[in-house]
Write a protein that holds these residues in place. Structure first.
Motif, PDB file in Angstrom:
ATOM      1  N   TYR A  65       0.827  -1.198   0.000  1.00 54.76           N
ATOM      2  CA  TYR A  65       0.000   0.000   0.000  1.00 54.76           C
ATOM      3  C   TYR A  65       0.862   1.248   0.000  1.00 54.76           C
ATOM      4  O   TYR A  65       2.053   1.210   0.309  1.00 54.76           O
ATOM      5  CB  TYR A  65      -0.980   0.009   1.175  1.00 54.76           C
ATOM      6  N   SER A  66       0.231   2.354  -0.368  1.00 53.01           N
ATOM      7  CA  SER A  66       0.883   3.656  -0.297  1.00 53.01           C
ATOM      8  C   SER A  66      -0.114   4.677   0.220  1.00 53.01           C
ATOM      9  O   SER A  66      -1.329   4.508   0.098  1.00 53.01           O
ATOM     10  CB  SER A  66       1.431   4.091  -1.661  1.00 53.01           C
ATOM     11  N   HIS A  83       4.991  10.915   2.486  1.00 53.72           N
ATOM     12  CA  HIS A  83       4.383   9.695   1.962  1.00 53.72           C
ATOM     13  C   HIS A  83       4.998   8.442   2.575  1.00 53.72           C
ATOM     14  O   HIS A  83       6.082   8.486   3.172  1.00 53.72           O
ATOM     15  CB  HIS A  83       4.523   9.645   0.436  1.00 53.72           C
ATOM     16  N   VAL A  85       5.285   4.104   1.455  1.00 49.69           N
ATOM     17  CA  VAL A  85       5.046   3.014   0.510  1.00 49.69           C
ATOM     18  C   VAL A  85       5.580   1.737   1.149  1.00 49.69           C
ATOM     19  O   VAL A  85       6.736   1.687   1.562  1.00 49.69           O
ATOM     20  CB  VAL A  85       5.758   3.252  -0.845  1.00 49.69           C
ATOM     21  N   GLY A  97       6.446  -1.029  -6.012  1.00 50.39           N
ATOM     22  CA  GLY A  97       6.777   0.211  -5.290  1.00 50.39           C
ATOM     23  C   GLY A  97       6.670   1.449  -6.156  1.00 50.39           C
ATOM     24  O   GLY A  97       6.018   2.431  -5.768  1.00 50.39           O
ATOM     25  N   LEU A 100       2.945   2.237  -6.878  1.00 47.42           N
ATOM     26  CA  LEU A 100       2.279   2.787  -5.703  1.00 47.42           C
ATOM     27  C   LEU A 100       2.732   4.220  -5.430  1.00 47.42           C
ATOM     28  O   LEU A 100       1.924   5.080  -5.072  1.00 47.42           O
ATOM     29  CB  LEU A 100       2.544   1.910  -4.483  1.00 47.42           C
ATOM     30  N   MET A 101       4.023   4.476  -5.593  1.00 45.00           N
ATOM     31  CA  MET A 101       4.526   5.825  -5.358  1.00 45.00           C
ATOM     32  C   MET A 101       3.964   6.801  -6.382  1.00 45.00           C
ATOM     33  O   MET A 101       3.575   7.917  -6.043  1.00 45.00           O
ATOM     34  CB  MET A 101       6.049   5.859  -5.363  1.00 45.00           C
TER      35      MET A 101
END
Length: 168
Positions: A65-66, A83, A85, A97, A100-101
């Motif tokens: 998840y992020s 943020h 991640v 990754g 998501l980012m």
């Protein structure tokens, strides 16, 4: 891979990911685990701030998840966000990754945020390289500001300017 908005029923997954990182990693500098109620409140708090939580799924299985949230709780920082991640170990190295980012970067841009900040353990070279590839630049390095697993940790601050407008 599918990316979707998190829902309340994702709270157990978010708690699992958090607690796995508490037990084995240095992305979270805490030894305190969370329960499902904590992650349910996390989701409510993020929604109230118009801050997303995205879930990545691979073949229908949760992979990570992020999210992002306020950088600091003062009004002068209201357009700066920090943020997070997290990708489950069995899914790392599969390009999840960066996707998501990018989702949190895009959301932050779309909602008028100005700067996104990443706070990364200096030993996490993979995360630092990922941030550099995503356009983040190192803006600070703080030696021995945290500890975990009986050792001191250095913190690297990385920043991405989301737009070039002047401060309001």
């Amino acid at each position: 891979m599918d990316i979707r908005d998190a829902v309340q029923s994702d709270a157990p997954l978010l708690a699992q990911i958090w607690n796995d990182e508490v037990d084995g990693g240095t992305a979270l500098w805490t030894t305190e685990k969370v329960d499902v109620a904590n992650r349910e409140q996390f989701l409510k708090d993020r929604a109230a701030l118009n801050c997303p939580v995205f879930i990545a799924e691979v073949d229908g299985k949760p992979a990570g998840y992020s999210s992002y949230g306020p950088f600091r709780p003062k009004d002068g920082y209201d357009l700066s966000v920090e943020h997070s991640v997290y990708v489950l170990p069995e899914f790392q190295g599969q390009g999840i990754g960066p996707v998501l980012m990018q989702k949190v970067i895009d959301h932050a841009r779309e909602t008028g945020r100005h700067v996104m900040i990443g706070a990364i353990a200096a030993e996490n070279k993979g995360s630092i390289r990922l941030h550099e590839r995503m356009g983040f630049v190192e803006t600070g390095r703080m030696p021995q500001v945290g500890k975990k697993f009986g050792r001191w940790l250095d913190l690297v601050l990385m920043q991405l300017t989301l737009d070039e407008r002047s401060a309001p």
